[in-house]
Design an enzyme around this catalytic site. Structure first.
Site, PDB file in Angstrom:
ATOM      1  N   ARG A 208       1.801   6.634 -28.048  1.00  0.00           N
ATOM      2  CA  ARG A 208       1.816   5.317 -27.291  1.00  0.00           C
ATOM      3  C   ARG A 208       0.775   4.305 -27.883  1.00  0.00           C
ATOM      4  NH1 ARG A 208       5.807   7.369 -26.095  1.00  0.00           N
ATOM      5  NH2 ARG A 208       6.884   8.114 -24.313  1.00  0.00           N
TER       6      ARG A 208
ATOM      7  N   THR B  18       6.475  -4.105 -19.139  1.00  0.00           N
ATOM      8  CA  THR B  18       5.980  -3.009 -19.818  1.00  0.00           C
ATOM      9  C   THR B  18       6.720  -2.937 -21.113  1.00  0.00           C
ATOM     10  OG1 THR B  18       6.037  -0.641 -20.007  1.00  0.00           O
ATOM     11  CG2 THR B  18       7.733  -1.728 -18.614  1.00  0.00           C
ATOM     12  N   ASP B  19       6.118  -2.404 -22.103  1.00  0.00           N
ATOM     13  CA  ASP B  19       6.871  -1.977 -23.527  1.00  0.00           C
ATOM     14  C   ASP B  19       7.954  -1.059 -23.431  1.00  0.00           C
ATOM     15  OD1 ASP B  19       5.025   0.219 -23.094  1.00  0.00           O
ATOM     16  OD2 ASP B  19       4.368   0.306 -25.128  1.00  0.00           O
ATOM     17  N   GLU B  20       7.888  -0.459 -22.226  1.00  0.00           N
ATOM     18  CA  GLU B  20       8.848   0.743 -22.109  1.00  0.00           C
ATOM     19  C   GLU B  20      10.356   0.164 -22.090  1.00  0.00           C
ATOM     20  OE1 GLU B  20       8.112   4.298 -19.870  1.00  0.00           O
ATOM     21  OE2 GLU B  20       6.081   3.784 -19.731  1.00  0.00           O
TER      22      GLU B  20
ATOM     23  N   ARG C 168       9.390  16.222 -20.975  1.00  0.00           N
ATOM     24  CA  ARG C 168       9.902  15.589 -19.883  1.00  0.00           C
ATOM     25  C   ARG C 168      11.468  15.024 -20.496  1.00  0.00           C
ATOM     26  NH1 ARG C 168       6.136  10.834 -18.474  1.00  0.00           N
ATOM     27  NH2 ARG C 168       6.937   9.311 -20.245  1.00  0.00           N
TER      28      ARG C 168
ATOM     29  N   ILE D 286       7.508  -6.659  -0.782  1.00  0.00           N
ATOM     30  CA  ILE D 286       8.161  -7.718  -1.724  1.00  0.00           C
ATOM     31  C   ILE D 286       9.787  -7.905  -1.315  1.00  0.00           C
ATOM     32  CG2 ILE D 286       6.561  -8.023  -3.665  1.00  0.00           C
ATOM     33  CD1 ILE D 286       8.182  -6.465  -5.180  1.00  0.00           C
TER      34      ILE D 286
ATOM     35  N   TYR E  49      12.649   4.213 -14.612  1.00  0.00           N
ATOM     36  CA  TYR E  49      11.462   3.281 -14.444  1.00  0.00           C
ATOM     37  C   TYR E  49      11.631   2.070 -15.401  1.00  0.00           C
ATOM     38  CZ  TYR E  49       7.048   1.167 -15.528  1.00  0.00           C
ATOM     39  OH  TYR E  49       5.839   0.255 -15.865  1.00  0.00           O
TER      40      TYR E  49
ATOM     41  N   LEU F  92       0.956  -1.469   0.214  1.00  0.00           N
ATOM     42  CA  LEU F  92      -0.177  -0.215  -0.026  1.00  0.00           C
ATOM     43  C   LEU F  92       0.870   1.148  -0.132  1.00  0.00           C
ATOM     44  CD1 LEU F  92      -2.940  -0.742   2.337  1.00  0.00           C
ATOM     45  CD2 LEU F  92      -2.807  -1.102  -0.125  1.00  0.00           C
TER      46      LEU F  92
ATOM     47  N   LYS G 230      12.379  -1.887 -14.767  1.00  0.00           N
ATOM     48  CA  LYS G 230      11.631  -3.035 -15.349  1.00  0.00           C
ATOM     49  C   LYS G 230      12.455  -3.852 -16.194  1.00  0.00           C
ATOM     50  CE  LYS G 230       7.746  -3.644 -14.769  1.00  0.00           C
ATOM     51  NZ  LYS G 230       7.043  -4.246 -13.577  1.00  0.00           N
TER      52      LYS G 230
ATOM     53  N   PRO H 162      -2.519  19.814 -19.137  1.00  0.00           N
ATOM     54  CA  PRO H 162      -1.004  20.101 -19.773  1.00  0.00           C
ATOM     55  C   PRO H 162      -0.583  18.911 -20.410  1.00  0.00           C
ATOM     56  CG  PRO H 162      -1.120  19.259 -17.195  1.00  0.00           C
ATOM     57  CD  PRO H 162      -2.583  19.336 -17.978  1.00  0.00           C
TER      58      PRO H 162
HETATM   59  P1  NAD Z   1       0.319   1.015  -9.637  1.00  0.00           P
HETATM   60  O1  NAD Z   1       1.238   2.005  -9.424  1.00  0.00           O
HETATM   61  O2  NAD Z   1      -0.964   1.466  -9.889  1.00  0.00           O
HETATM   62  O3  NAD Z   1       0.092  -0.024  -8.590  1.00  0.00           O
HETATM   63  C1  NAD Z   1       1.355  -0.879  -8.102  1.00  0.00           C
HETATM   64  C2  NAD Z   1       0.946  -1.426  -6.866  1.00  0.00           C
HETATM   65  O4  NAD Z   1       2.079  -2.114  -6.204  1.00  0.00           O
HETATM   66  C3  NAD Z   1       0.400  -0.684  -5.548  1.00  0.00           C
HETATM   67  O5  NAD Z   1      -0.909  -1.099  -5.166  1.00  0.00           O
HETATM   68  C4  NAD Z   1       1.456  -0.493  -4.648  1.00  0.00           C
HETATM   69  O6  NAD Z   1       1.282  -0.548  -3.283  1.00  0.00           O
HETATM   70  C5  NAD Z   1       2.236  -1.870  -4.754  1.00  0.00           C
HETATM   71  N1  NAD Z   1       3.468  -2.010  -4.456  1.00  0.00           N
HETATM   72  C6  NAD Z   1       4.767  -1.328  -4.851  1.00  0.00           C
HETATM   73  N2  NAD Z   1       5.707  -1.476  -4.036  1.00  0.00           N
HETATM   74  C7  NAD Z   1       5.436  -2.619  -3.257  1.00  0.00           C
HETATM   75  C8  NAD Z   1       6.355  -3.226  -2.427  1.00  0.00           C
HETATM   76  N3  NAD Z   1       7.514  -3.159  -2.079  1.00  0.00           N
HETATM   77  N4  NAD Z   1       5.701  -4.308  -2.025  1.00  0.00           N
HETATM   78  C9  NAD Z   1       4.628  -4.631  -2.165  1.00  0.00           C
HETATM   79  N5  NAD Z   1       3.504  -4.045  -2.960  1.00  0.00           N
HETATM   80  C10 NAD Z   1       3.999  -3.211  -3.544  1.00  0.00           C
HETATM   81  O7  NAD Z   1       0.694   0.133 -11.028  1.00  0.00           O
HETATM   82  P2  NAD Z   1      -0.108  -0.598 -12.338  1.00  0.00           P
HETATM   83  O8  NAD Z   1      -0.192   0.607 -13.113  1.00  0.00           O
HETATM   84  O9  NAD Z   1      -1.342  -1.065 -11.854  1.00  0.00           O
HETATM   85  O10 NAD Z   1       1.110  -1.389 -12.693  1.00  0.00           O
HETATM   86  C11 NAD Z   1       0.873  -2.880 -12.379  1.00  0.00           C
HETATM   87  C12 NAD Z   1       2.173  -3.485 -13.111  1.00  0.00           C
HETATM   88  O11 NAD Z   1       1.952  -3.240 -14.558  1.00  0.00           O
HETATM   89  C13 NAD Z   1       3.647  -2.699 -12.950  1.00  0.00           C
HETATM   90  O12 NAD Z   1       4.552  -3.877 -12.731  1.00  0.00           O
HETATM   91  C14 NAD Z   1       3.614  -1.900 -14.152  1.00  0.00           C
HETATM   92  O13 NAD Z   1       5.224  -1.866 -14.395  1.00  0.00           O
HETATM   93  C15 NAD Z   1       3.264  -2.799 -15.085  1.00  0.00           C
HETATM   94  N6  NAD Z   1       2.619  -2.073 -16.394  1.00  0.00           N
HETATM   95  C16 NAD Z   1       1.895  -1.051 -16.221  1.00  0.00           C
HETATM   96  C17 NAD Z   1       1.338  -0.326 -17.306  1.00  0.00           C
HETATM   97  C18 NAD Z   1       0.403   0.865 -17.060  1.00  0.00           C
HETATM   98  O14 NAD Z   1      -0.083   1.572 -18.037  1.00  0.00           O
HETATM   99  N7  NAD Z   1      -0.098   1.385 -16.036  1.00  0.00           N
HETATM  100  C19 NAD Z   1       1.547  -0.634 -18.590  1.00  0.00           C
HETATM  101  C20 NAD Z   1       2.449  -1.786 -18.646  1.00  0.00           C
HETATM  102  C21 NAD Z   1       3.016  -2.519 -17.775  1.00  0.00           C
END
Ligand code: NAD
Length: 353
Positions: free
Chosen positions: A223, A134-136, A291, A60, A159, A35, A163, A214
Site C-alpha cells: 500500500r 480512495t485509491d481502492e 482476506r 446523509i 467497499y 456517529l 466508493k 496479525p
Molecule cells: P471513518 O470511518 O473514520 O469515518 C467515517 C465517518 O462518517 C464517521 O464519523 C461516521 O459516523 C460518518 N458516517 C457514516 N455513515 C454516515 C451517514 N449515513 N451519515 C452521516 N455520517 C455518516 O472514515 P475515514 O477513514 O475518516 O475516511 C473518510 C473518507 O475518506 C471516506 O469517504 C473514505 O472512503 C475516504 N478515504 C479513507 C482513507 C483511509 O485510509 N482511511 C483513504 C482514502 C480515502
C-alpha cells in the site's frame, strides 16, 4: 473566509481536517455526522465554545434533514467525507456500504444541486462539492506501474465498489446538472484518531498490550501510506485551487508491504517504549489467513496535484509513524474507551477464520 459543510467530520480524516481548518483558517464549519461506531466527537473537546464550529447529528441518507442543514447553513462548499470505510466490514456486511456510500452520496448530491441552483450567480461561482474517495477504486496493480487520474476503475471489495459508484455519481452530477464538483482519491492514511481496527493503530495497541500482531497472508501486499495531516492539507488546497470537474490523486510517495509497516512500528516502539519483557515487539508478529479479494499492490502517481496545485506530502514514513506512535501512547484513554464500547468486537482486529 468560507462556510463549509463537512460530512463525516466525526471520523478519522474528517476530524483531523476540521481541527486543522479551525487552527489554520477563519472558516466556519458545520460537521454533519450520524456517529456510527467510527464517529467520535470527544476529539472536539479542545474547541468547545469555538463560534466557528457546530455539530449536527444526522444521516446523509435522510433527504429532509440533509436539505434542511444545507439550506440553514448556506455553505460555500460541501466536503463529503462521510462513508462506511472499513474493507473487512464490507465483506461481512455490504448493505450498509451500499446505503451510505452510494445512496447517501446520491441524496447529498441531489440536495446540493437544488441548493446550488437557488444561489445567486456570484455565489454559484464560488460553490464547490468536494468528494473524498480512495485509491481502492482502481483495483490492484502488479509489481510495476502506478495509478493516475485516467486509470480505469476496477474495484475488488464491496467497499471499493461502493466508493467507485459514488465517484461515478459525483461525475455524473457534474456532467448532467453542472454541479461544480471536485474528486480526490487518496491512498492509505494513518495518524491520530484513527479507529483502532485499522492496521497501524491496531498494531501499536496490540504491541503494547502484549497481544499478537496479525498480518494477512505473508504480509506481501503493498500500500501507499500517507500521514493524515498531509492528506488534509491536500484536500484544503484542492478545495481552493482545484479545477471544477477534475480528479486529483493524493498519495504519500511511500510504498510499503504490510510486513514492512508492522516491522517498522515494532522497531520504533522498541526504541520509544521498550517491551518490559526485554523482547522485541517483532516476536509478536503472527500470520493469519488472507482476506478474500485482497488487492496485491496500490501505488500513486501524484504528478497532477504536484504540478497544478503545488502540493506534495511533507512527512516521511518514519516521521509520520513516530508522531502516530507517540499520539497513541499519550492518548490511551481515547482508544481504551473505544475498546470498552459494546460493538462488534470481533472486527477490532484481523480474525482467523
Ligand atoms: P471513518 O470511518 O473514520 O469515518 C467515517 C465517518 O462518517 C464517521 O464519523 C461516521 O459516523 C460518518 N458516517 C457514516 N455513515 C454516515 C451517514 N449515513 N451519515 C452521516 N455520517 C455518516 O472514515 P475515514 O477513514 O475518516 O475516511 C473518510 C473518507 O475518506 C471516506 O469517504 C473514505 O472512503 C475516504 N478515504 C479513507 C482513507 C483511509 O485510509 N482511511 C483513504 C482514502 C480515502
Amino acid at each position: 473566509m468560507l462556510k463549509l459543510m463537512i460530512t463525516g467530520g466525526a471520523g478519522f480524516i474528517g476530524g483531523n481536517f476540521i481541527l486543522r481548518q479551525l487552527q489554520q483558517t477563519d472558516n466556519s464549519i458545520v460537521n454533519f455526522d450520524i456517529l456510527t461506531y467510527a464517529g467520535d466527537i470527544s476529539k472536539f473537546k479542545s474547541i468547545e465554545g469555538n463560534k466557528n464550529y457546530k455539530f449536527v447529528r444526522g444521516d446523509i441518507c435522510d433527504r429532509e434533514v440533509v436539505g434542511k442543514i444545507i439550506s440553514d447553513w448556506q455553505p460555500d462548499a460541501i466536503v463529503h467525507f462521510a462513508a462506511e470505510s472499513h474493507v473487512d466490514r464490507s465483506i461481512d456486511g455490504p448493505s450498509v456500504f451500499i446505503r451510505t456510500n452510494i445512496v447517501g452520496t446520491s441524496i447529498l448530491l441531489e440536495e446540493a444541486t437544488k441548493y446550488f441552483y437557488a444561489l445567486s450567480k456570484q455565489k454559484r461561482q464560488c460553490f464547490r462539492f468536494l468528494h473524498i474517495s480512495t485509491d481502492e477504486v482502481f483495483g490492484q496493480l502488479g509489481k510495476e506501474g502506478k495509478f493516475n487520474e485516467t486509470t480505469p476503475y476496477n474495484p475488488s471489495s464491496p467497499y471499493s465498489a461502493s466508493k467507485a459508484s459514488s465517484d461515478h455519481l459525483v461525475r455524473a452530477w457534474h456532467r448532467t446538472y453542472g454541479l461544480p464538483v471536485l474528486i480526490t482519491n487518496c491512498s492509505n492514511n494513518y495518524g491520530p484518531y484513527q479507529f483502532p481496527e485499522k492496521l497501524i493503530p491496531l498494531t501499536i495497541i496490540n504491541a503494547i498490550s502484549n497481544k499478537p500482531l496479525p498480518i494477512y497472508g505473508k504480509g506481501e501486499n503493498i500500500r501507499d501510506w500517507i500521514y493524515v495531516s498531509d492528506h488534509c492539507e491536500a484536500v484544503s488546497k484542492v478545495l481552493l485551487k482545484g479545477r471544477i470537474g477534475e480528479t486529483y490523486l493524493i498519495g504519500g510517495n511511500c510504498e510499503r508491504t504490510n510486513l514492512e509497516v508492522v516491522k517498522t512500528i515494532c522497531s520504533l516502539l522498541d526504541g520509544i517504549r521498550p517491551n518490559p519483557n526485554g523482547k522485541s515487539y517483532r516476536e509478536q508478529i503472527t500470520f493469519v489467513q488472507d482476506r478474500p479479494g485482497h488487492d496485491f499492490r496500490y501505488a500513486m502517481d501524484i504528478s497532477k496535484i504536484k504540478e497544478e496545485i503545488a502540493w506534495e506530502p511533507k512527512y516521511s514514513f518514519t516521521e509520520g509513524l513516530k508522531e502516530t506512535i507517540s499520539w497513541y501512547l499519550e492518548n490511551q484513554d481515547w482508544w481504551a474507551e473505544i475498546q470498552q464500547k459494546k460493538y462488534r468486537q470481533e472486527r477490532l482486529g484481523i480474525i482467523e477464520k
